[in-house]
Design a protein around this motif. Structure first.
Motif, PDB file in Angstrom:
ATOM      1  N   UNK A  61       5.001  12.533  -6.817  1.00 32.67           N
ATOM      2  CA  UNK A  61       3.488  12.250  -7.709  1.00 32.67           C
ATOM      3  C   UNK A  61       2.529  11.795  -7.898  1.00 32.67           C
ATOM      4  N   UNK A  62       2.730  11.127  -7.791  1.00 35.13           N
ATOM      5  CA  UNK A  62       1.813   9.757  -8.314  1.00 35.13           C
ATOM      6  C   UNK A  62       1.007   9.138  -7.231  1.00 35.13           C
ATOM      7  N   UNK A  63       1.424   9.592  -6.055  1.00 29.34           N
ATOM      8  CA  UNK A  63       0.357   9.586  -4.960  1.00 29.34           C
ATOM      9  C   UNK A  63      -0.319  10.990  -4.550  1.00 29.34           C
ATOM     10  N   UNK A  64       0.429  12.509  -5.147  1.00 29.69           N
ATOM     11  CA  UNK A  64      -0.082  13.517  -4.916  1.00 29.69           C
ATOM     12  C   UNK A  64      -1.781  13.631  -6.153  1.00 29.69           C
ATOM     13  N   UNK A  65      -1.141  12.635  -7.527  1.00 30.83           N
ATOM     14  CA  UNK A  65      -2.075  12.565  -8.240  1.00 30.83           C
ATOM     15  C   UNK A  65      -3.381  12.350  -7.920  1.00 30.83           C
ATOM     16  N   UNK A  66      -2.857  11.363  -7.285  1.00 35.64           N
ATOM     17  CA  UNK A  66      -4.592   9.929  -7.279  1.00 35.64           C
ATOM     18  C   UNK A  66      -5.140  10.838  -5.838  1.00 35.64           C
ATOM     19  N   UNK A  67      -4.465  12.357  -4.960  1.00 32.14           N
ATOM     20  CA  UNK A  67      -5.740  12.795  -4.007  1.00 32.14           C
ATOM     21  C   UNK A  67      -5.886  13.443  -4.705  1.00 32.14           C
ATOM     22  N   UNK A  68      -5.591  14.241  -5.601  1.00 32.67           N
ATOM     23  CA  UNK A  68      -6.126  15.743  -6.752  1.00 32.67           C
ATOM     24  C   UNK A  68      -7.649  14.719  -7.595  1.00 32.67           C
ATOM     25  N   UNK A  69      -7.202  13.464  -7.634  1.00 32.67           N
ATOM     26  CA  UNK A  69      -8.298  13.334  -7.941  1.00 32.67           C
ATOM     27  C   UNK A  69      -9.791  12.148  -7.265  1.00 32.67           C
ATOM     28  N   UNK A  70      -8.983  12.564  -5.803  1.00 31.60           N
ATOM     29  CA  UNK A  70     -10.310  12.339  -4.399  1.00 31.60           C
ATOM     30  C   UNK A  70      -9.961  10.903  -4.299  1.00 31.60           C
ATOM     31  N   UNK A  71      -8.836  10.413  -4.567  1.00 36.02           N
ATOM     32  CA  UNK A  71      -8.603   8.430  -4.133  1.00 36.02           C
ATOM     33  C   UNK A  71      -7.368   8.984  -3.091  1.00 36.02           C
ATOM     34  N   UNK A  72      -6.819   7.808  -3.301  1.00 32.49           N
ATOM     35  CA  UNK A  72      -5.689   7.621  -2.680  1.00 32.49           C
ATOM     36  C   UNK A  72      -4.796   6.180  -3.511  1.00 32.49           C
ATOM     37  N   UNK A  73      -3.397   6.182  -3.620  1.00 32.02           N
ATOM     38  CA  UNK A  73      -2.621   5.277  -4.316  1.00 32.02           C
ATOM     39  C   UNK A  73      -2.461   4.041  -2.842  1.00 32.02           C
ATOM     40  N   UNK A  74      -2.740   3.357  -3.720  1.00 30.54           N
ATOM     41  CA  UNK A  74      -2.253   2.035  -2.631  1.00 30.54           C
ATOM     42  C   UNK A  74      -0.634   1.601  -3.260  1.00 30.54           C
ATOM     43  N   UNK A  75      -0.360   0.552  -2.675  1.00 30.53           N
ATOM     44  CA  UNK A  75       1.533   0.208  -3.165  1.00 30.53           C
ATOM     45  C   UNK A  75       0.726  -0.514  -4.168  1.00 30.53           C
ATOM     46  N   UNK A  76      -0.480  -1.901  -4.360  1.00 30.21           N
ATOM     47  CA  UNK A  76       0.539  -2.370  -5.404  1.00 30.21           C
ATOM     48  C   UNK A  76      -0.525  -1.198  -6.672  1.00 30.21           C
ATOM     49  N   UNK A  77      -1.207   0.183  -6.690  1.00 33.33           N
ATOM     50  CA  UNK A  77      -0.997   0.757  -7.929  1.00 33.33           C
ATOM     51  C   UNK A  77       0.627   0.737  -8.102  1.00 33.33           C
ATOM     52  N   UNK A  78       0.600   1.705  -7.291  1.00 29.63           N
ATOM     53  CA  UNK A  78       1.920   1.908  -7.016  1.00 29.63           C
ATOM     54  C   UNK A  78       3.216   1.314  -7.913  1.00 29.63           C
ATOM     55  N   UNK A  79       3.541   0.040  -7.294  1.00 24.07           N
ATOM     56  CA  UNK A  79       4.287  -0.699  -8.237  1.00 24.07           C
ATOM     57  C   UNK A  79       3.976  -1.278  -9.492  1.00 24.07           C
ATOM     58  N   UNK A  80       2.584  -1.291 -10.104  1.00 22.70           N
ATOM     59  CA  UNK A  80       2.418  -1.432 -10.956  1.00 22.70           C
ATOM     60  C   UNK A  80       2.991  -0.310 -11.958  1.00 22.70           C
TER      61      UNK A  80
END
Length: 223
Positions: free
Chosen positions: A26-45
């Protein structure tokens, strides 16, 4: 004389249920929804973060200064997507169901203590079984979610026990901080990310084979 173990307080995502993987989608899809990419560092935080804190972390990681409308839209997106993903049985973490049964067999009060909001936690409870818990407390039912101690303090209050006589079971740094801030002893079973060692934390690879003696030892060692 030290007080006996009064209750066991359980985190949900990543501790009892292998649901962090659903949040990951869900959070990786959210990042795409706002024009970005969810990195592993962001995801882990994000692991263990409360809803409002998680959204702030996402937007900061994407380099976006969100408007109130952005925050509301992101919150709606996450809730709808996680609801879709959590509909139906959610995988258990290894040993979790037996550990819950063991605590019930020991006659110990038990609480589910999660940063996840109530509407989504109910899906988790559909898999877990409500009979395992005397009370449940969610991140949207207290002033501040983890790493603040509010959810743990509220759970202890509802159970009528001293949090210092409780053992919390957690999988994340955020959750461990919250439980310890409330005064609980903590058994840490890491799931997606490592949790730093610290006084008052007992580590296990899984919940497989957890016994009442292990819980009491964790409480005694914290003291």
């Amino acid at each position: 004389m030290n007080a006996p173990l009064a209750a066991v307080l359980w985190d949900m995502d990543g501790t009892l249920l292998d649901s962090e993987k659903l949040w990951d989608v869900a959070v990786r899809e959210l990042a795409v929804e706002f024009g970005g990419v969810m990195t592993d560092a962001i995801r882990h935080s994000l692991i263990g973060a409360s809803g409002p804190n998680a959204l702030r972390i996402v937007f900061a990681g994407l380099g976006i200064d969100p408007t109130e409308d952005d925050l509301r839209a992101a919150g709606r997106f996450l809730e709808l997507r996680v609801t879709e993903l959590m509909t139906g049985p959610i995988p258990w973490r290894p040993g979790a169901e037996d550990a819950l049964g063991m605590v019930r067999a020991e006659g110990l009060p038990s609480a589910l203590v999660t940063n996840t909001k109530r509407s989504l936690t109910e899906f988790g409870l559909d898999t877990l079984g409500r009979d395992f818990f005397d009370v449940s407390v969610c991140g949207d039912e207290v002033p501040e979610g983890k790493p603040e101690p509010d959810v743990y303090l509220r759970a202890a209050e509802l159970l009528g026990v001293d949090p210092k006589a409780c053992v919390a079971i957690e999988d994340s740094p955020t959750g461990a901080l919250a439980a310890q801030a409330a005064g609980c002893a903590v058994i840490v079973v890491p799931c997606e990310i490592a949790v730093p060692s610290a006084p008052g934390r007992v580590f296990r690879d899984t919940l497989v084979g957890l016994t009442g003696s292990h819980l009491r030892e964790a409480l005694r060692d914290r003291r």
